[in-house]
Design an enzyme around this catalytic site. Structure first.
Site, PDB file in Angstrom:
ATOM      1  N   GLU B 265      48.022  25.645  47.301  1.00 24.35           N
ATOM      2  CA  GLU B 265      47.011  24.995  46.454  1.00 24.35           C
ATOM      3  C   GLU B 265      47.363  25.183  44.976  1.00 24.35           C
ATOM      4  O   GLU B 265      46.560  24.923  44.101  1.00 24.35           O
ATOM      5  CB  GLU B 265      45.620  25.564  46.738  1.00 24.35           C
ATOM      6  CG  GLU B 265      45.237  25.474  48.200  1.00 24.35           C
ATOM      7  CD  GLU B 265      43.758  25.705  48.435  1.00 24.35           C
ATOM      8  OE1 GLU B 265      42.948  24.921  47.931  1.00 24.35           O
ATOM      9  OE2 GLU B 265      43.428  26.685  49.126  1.00 24.35           O
ATOM     10  N   ARG B 267      51.061  25.910  42.081  1.00 24.05           N
ATOM     11  CA  ARG B 267      52.348  25.352  41.670  1.00 24.05           C
ATOM     12  C   ARG B 267      53.528  26.234  42.088  1.00 24.05           C
ATOM     13  O   ARG B 267      53.578  27.428  41.788  1.00 24.05           O
ATOM     14  CB  ARG B 267      52.366  25.159  40.155  1.00 24.05           C
ATOM     15  CG  ARG B 267      51.454  24.025  39.705  1.00 24.05           C
ATOM     16  CD  ARG B 267      51.297  23.959  38.212  1.00 24.05           C
ATOM     17  NE  ARG B 267      50.567  25.097  37.682  1.00 24.05           N
ATOM     18  CZ  ARG B 267      49.239  25.221  37.686  1.00 24.05           C
ATOM     19  NH1 ARG B 267      48.477  24.274  38.196  1.00 24.05           N
ATOM     20  NH2 ARG B 267      48.671  26.290  37.172  1.00 24.05           N
ATOM     21  N   GLY B 282      44.362  28.242  44.892  1.00 20.86           N
ATOM     22  CA  GLY B 282      44.034  27.093  44.042  1.00 20.86           C
ATOM     23  C   GLY B 282      44.359  27.335  42.587  1.00 20.86           C
ATOM     24  O   GLY B 282      43.808  28.233  41.962  1.00 20.86           O
ATOM     25  N   ALA B 308      43.409  32.497  43.341  1.00 20.36           N
ATOM     26  CA  ALA B 308      43.130  31.293  42.558  1.00 20.36           C
ATOM     27  C   ALA B 308      43.381  31.560  41.076  1.00 20.36           C
ATOM     28  O   ALA B 308      42.983  32.585  40.532  1.00 20.36           O
ATOM     29  CB  ALA B 308      41.678  30.865  42.774  1.00 20.36           C
ATOM     30  N   ALA B 324      42.722  36.886  41.987  1.00 21.14           N
ATOM     31  CA  ALA B 324      42.375  35.630  41.331  1.00 21.14           C
ATOM     32  C   ALA B 324      42.290  35.841  39.828  1.00 21.14           C
ATOM     33  O   ALA B 324      41.740  36.834  39.356  1.00 21.14           O
ATOM     34  CB  ALA B 324      41.040  35.122  41.863  1.00 21.14           C
ATOM     35  N   LYS B 360      56.416  48.514  33.962  1.00 21.51           N
ATOM     36  CA  LYS B 360      56.507  47.109  33.569  1.00 21.51           C
ATOM     37  C   LYS B 360      56.567  46.282  34.848  1.00 21.51           C
ATOM     38  O   LYS B 360      57.109  46.727  35.864  1.00 21.51           O
ATOM     39  CB  LYS B 360      57.774  46.875  32.752  1.00 21.51           C
ATOM     40  CG  LYS B 360      57.646  47.377  31.334  1.00 21.51           C
ATOM     41  CD  LYS B 360      58.632  46.644  30.442  1.00 21.51           C
ATOM     42  CE  LYS B 360      58.111  46.570  29.026  1.00 21.51           C
ATOM     43  NZ  LYS B 360      58.867  45.614  28.198  1.00 21.51           N
ATOM     44  N   ARG B 373      45.603  44.037  40.237  1.00 17.36           N
ATOM     45  CA  ARG B 373      44.209  43.756  39.889  1.00 17.36           C
ATOM     46  C   ARG B 373      44.001  43.955  38.390  1.00 17.36           C
ATOM     47  O   ARG B 373      44.790  44.605  37.721  1.00 17.36           O
ATOM     48  CB  ARG B 373      43.272  44.751  40.596  1.00 17.36           C
ATOM     49  CG  ARG B 373      43.599  45.026  42.015  1.00 17.36           C
ATOM     50  CD  ARG B 373      42.460  45.752  42.677  1.00 17.36           C
ATOM     51  NE  ARG B 373      41.293  44.885  42.699  1.00 17.36           N
ATOM     52  CZ  ARG B 373      40.149  45.193  43.318  1.00 17.36           C
ATOM     53  NH1 ARG B 373      40.030  46.376  43.949  1.00 17.36           N
ATOM     54  NH2 ARG B 373      39.129  44.364  43.321  1.00 17.36           N
ATOM     55  N   GLN B 374      42.907  43.456  37.885  1.00 19.46           N
ATOM     56  CA  GLN B 374      42.468  43.851  36.550  1.00 19.46           C
ATOM     57  C   GLN B 374      41.171  44.630  36.725  1.00 19.46           C
ATOM     58  O   GLN B 374      40.229  44.142  37.361  1.00 19.46           O
ATOM     59  CB  GLN B 374      42.243  42.635  35.649  1.00 19.46           C
ATOM     60  CG  GLN B 374      41.882  43.063  34.222  1.00 19.46           C
ATOM     61  CD  GLN B 374      41.900  41.912  33.223  1.00 19.46           C
ATOM     62  OE1 GLN B 374      41.622  40.774  33.554  1.00 19.46           O
ATOM     63  NE2 GLN B 374      42.215  42.238  31.970  1.00 19.46           N
ATOM     64  N   SER B 376      37.802  45.544  35.858  1.00 19.50           N
ATOM     65  CA  SER B 376      36.869  44.785  35.024  1.00 19.50           C
ATOM     66  C   SER B 376      36.014  45.688  34.151  1.00 19.50           C
ATOM     67  O   SER B 376      35.188  45.202  33.384  1.00 19.50           O
ATOM     68  CB  SER B 376      35.975  43.894  35.894  1.00 19.50           C
ATOM     69  OG  SER B 376      35.091  44.685  36.658  1.00 19.50           O
TER      70      SER B 376
END
EC number: 2.3.1.117
Lengths: 397, 397, 397
Positions: B265, B267, B282, B308, B324, B360, B373-374, B376
């Protein structure tokens, strides 16, 4: 052996009553007559069903006529299953025309559409074997291509509610085909004829290879609905009047869609629903049940903005904002300042919000008036009361 | 002056031996006969080559027949270059039919496909000047439109491995044309005829303007492969059976693709490869060699999820997750807690991971079982062991 | 009642002088003759205008001839409004041919294109009622479909500058139609004929439902311009030679586009403009005036990179980089280290940059040579001097 020409509307009603009072008669919840596309190699394989009209919890008199017309054409209708499909013939058409006689003259425009279907068939020299009638007696797993299409039509023509139809097993029933305009081709047929077609210059221009057709192959949208590229909306999606689907990164899957005018420049995955006045920004993703929502289908309320390239993995209420570029999932930890929490609580009088400063996304799901942001000085995901007005249901409060 | 009708398979084999033992004969690594589309204005310009069949390191007997058939039709085959291209004529077809005589009857379905090509040509009243044969003697820079297309077919029909074919200079050889269905038009032809065509209502519906055609204009995918919109896959891409390409933000460039069933979904840029069971979410981007990877082509392992709207700029192993909305590039600083580092090391016994807390992206490239992950609450990009099982190669450990 | 055949170029010039010196004559700023598509149900409704040629601030002699040819065909040209539209007839064509007589022979290729238009019309047996001429006397709100299309052509053929044309009210003038190739269909016509067409197998393959057609339905791009999928560029967009539009998440709306060769893999929203040598990465979004820029149309300078899935909500200068996956809006707080601020100031000698460490996006708008990043160890959005060279205007410094 045949229905005699019905000469009055009263006689028509009597005929319907006679039919529906047969022992074992069952009223179909849905029915329709489709022109089917058969396999080029395997004519027994139905590749697509094209309905000029579907009936969904309506027009039970016409259903009775069709059932009688089948019976008189020596086709036994089996009421014992959840659905019944049969190929119709000229005899059937004759019978139905005879029964519909009192309505034939006035069957134009929006009037008597089932009669129009029969008129169109009666105008053909020979209807051949490509017309099939399908009745659904209950909303069970579809058992035929015709039943799957009838349900996809019901969704896309807004006759059935999103998520409320049983489409279990539909992928197993539909064939994966090459779509050339509105015509489906068996892949094996193309393979067998590839050399000849390529050398003769007759190899077709294939638009897509999929089990589902596109929405616009079968459905005419409302006058103020726009779909800038047909591939962006799959058959089985539902678009409320006034919805606009742009051609960038957008996509609306089957059993997903909008409940009012919505600007769609992002993805509405299968089972996701977006409310009136909301905006799915460019590249924004609403996750589907198969991709990250743990089977929890996402509804987005009214007047909510999903910013460009944002990702939303939980249901949202009305008047929310998800800022461009951020991701809000059920597990995302979100900070809320006490004064903003108070405002959010005020906008959501029925929610029971714990008094704390960090919430998981899931704890905020479905709430109204929340603005999700990332603080660009700390990287924290935060929520506060959005600047959009939440219209509270006055009757409840 | 002509090949006499061959009357037995032994005689056919003898003919092949005679041909291939000619002084200077060279076995072609690839060959095929194409119907070409010529320029509407400049008929010398080949705009496209349509192969009913390509031969790639196979069918050397048929190659010998074609070469002999050319020679007997007074066309000298030049073995000194890296490729040879010629227009074929009825004389050539006659010769080839005579040589293939023992196989003509049984050449149907999957049998004797080169014979099927000749049969199709022999059924035409006059083959004209639009059929060309091309031989590649080595994998050098392609020198003709026919050679470029032969290589693109080899990639898209999975006869050649991605990244292993020399396509240098292909952009210089192909013409930029307007595609109307499967037919390429010279832009200058449209310009010259614009006024007449616009006023007569015959101006064509142009689908695209590009040097490359689309994958589906030339290639029939596997039965369980789906491409929901033809523009999303360029000719020269490779899709393993079971791959699904959705119509949202997806795109698969030439010389890029999948090695097994993959949900696409997002590129897959030129030169990028994705392994079986992985999921390109996506709007997810896998960067290509021309866009941010410093020429380091990206491979994604098996069973890896790209969320996504994520961006991946470095190779990943099996069983990874990129959440995502996050971006992982070679230069991204990524924090790993000591206990997670230990688990990652365990999943990657051959990797030599330094004991530290910040890596890195490039230091983690190609590793298995990493979840990016980030956080949050801090904005930090972190990595930990993913919840997906990594199947270690038992023979090695 | 008719123009007599003009026999010399001098006589032609005299004719033009006679016409333009009429009392009340007004030179049109733009004009052209279009074949129009009329409604299938309502023939009075113009659905589309197809121009073989438009004239934009040019060819005033031809304008005079057309006006005279109308007058002599008993059509009064009203110079009092801002535009004038009329259906032309064979009489008009006769008159115009007579006037253009001295140029007819040499009107081929790039020469005398208005004469070519008249020649094409004169070759038709009967031009019927589907050819319309439109004159714009000033750049006012367009009042007709023909005027809207004339302006869209002017933008897309680069005869007019982006953002400099008055298209107010265009959405109200154009009809929302179903596009089947280049042919627009009224939705109501499809509705009325749905049953018959579906059952007869003649229901058309609808490509899109929109008020605007696609760029490639009307415009032939430059030889080195590529548009890999027609739906990705709306009529009214402007693409400078050398621009490439990929088929992933890209989209270029009307009144938006590029000023030089640009690689477009993302969204250029309405009113946004991108300079030569810049790169709009895969899924990158440039916000439009209707989506988050508070009406401030965004220009991106030259040689600037917008990374994959980035979002840009403010104007940028030359040689900037927005990293993949990040979002820069007018309100984004952006940290700049003192040494980097000095370098940015050096690259932007005319900017008055306050000496501080945190800026709002809006304060950096239009500056050159800035690299926007997110620090993956802190989540902070930071800016520093990009590694790209900024070419200062030597004359100014």
């Amino acid at each position: 052996m045949a229905i005699e020409t019905v000469t009055s509307t009263d006689a028509f009603k009597q005929l319907v009553t006679d039919v529906t009072s047969q022992a074992g008669y069952k009223e179909p919840m849905a029915f329709g007559i489709a022109r089917v596309d058969r396999g080029q190699k395997n004519a027994e394989k139905i590749l697509q069903a094209n309905f000029g009209l579907i009936n969904w919890k309506e027009n039970f008199g016409s259903a009775a006529v069709f059932i009688k017309a089948l019976q008189e054409a020596n086709c036994d209708v089996d009421f014992s299953g959840t659905e019944f499909v049969a190929t119709i013939n000229d005899n059937f058409v004759h019978n139905a025309m005879a029964a519909f006689a009192p309505y034939v003259a006035e069957a134009t425009g929006d009037a008597h559409k089932n009669v129009q279907v029969i008129k169109a068939l009666s105008n053909m020299a020979d209807i051949g074997k490509n017309f099939r009638i399908v009745f659904l007696f209950e909303d069970a797993n579809p058992g035929s291509v015709e039943a799957v299409y009838l349900k996809l039509y019901a969704l896309s023509q807004s006759k059935a509610e999103l998520r409320k139809i049983n489409l279990n097993g539909a992928f197993g029933i539909l064939s994966n085909v090459a779509w050339v305009g509105n015509t489906p081709y068996e892949l094996d047929y193309l393979r067998e004829n590839e050399i000849e077609m390529k050398l003769n210059g007759t190899y077709p221009a294939v638009d897509a290879v999929d089990k589902f057709p596109r929405f616009l192959q079968h459905v005419i949208p409302a006058d103020n609905t726009r779909i800038l590229e047909a591939s962006k909306v799959r058959m089985g999606a539902q678009l409320a009047a006034g919805t606009t689907v742009m051609p960038g990164a957008s996509y609306i899957n089957f059993n997903a869609g909008t409940l009012g005018p919505v600007m769609v420049e992002g993805r509405i995955s299968s089972s996701a629903i977006v409310g009136a006045g909301s905006d799915v920004g460019g590249g924004a993703s609403i996750l589907g049940v198969l991709s990250g929502t743990d089977g929890n289908p996402i509804s987005i309320g009214e007047n909510t903005l999903l910013g460009a390239n944002s990702v939303t993995g939980l249901p949202l209420g009305d008047a929310c904002i998800v800022d461009a570029g951020i991701t809000i999932l059920a597990g995302t930890k979100i900070k809320i300042a006490p004064e903003e929490l108070a405002k959010i609580a005020e906008a959501n009088p029925e929610a029971k919000l714990e008094y704390k400063t960090t919430f998981k996304g899931a704890e905020l799901q479905g709430l109204n008036g929340i603005h999700f942001r990332q603080d660009s000085t700390t990287g924290e995901i935060i929520a506060r009361r959005s600047t959009r007005e939440v219209k509270l249901n006055v009757e409840l409060h």
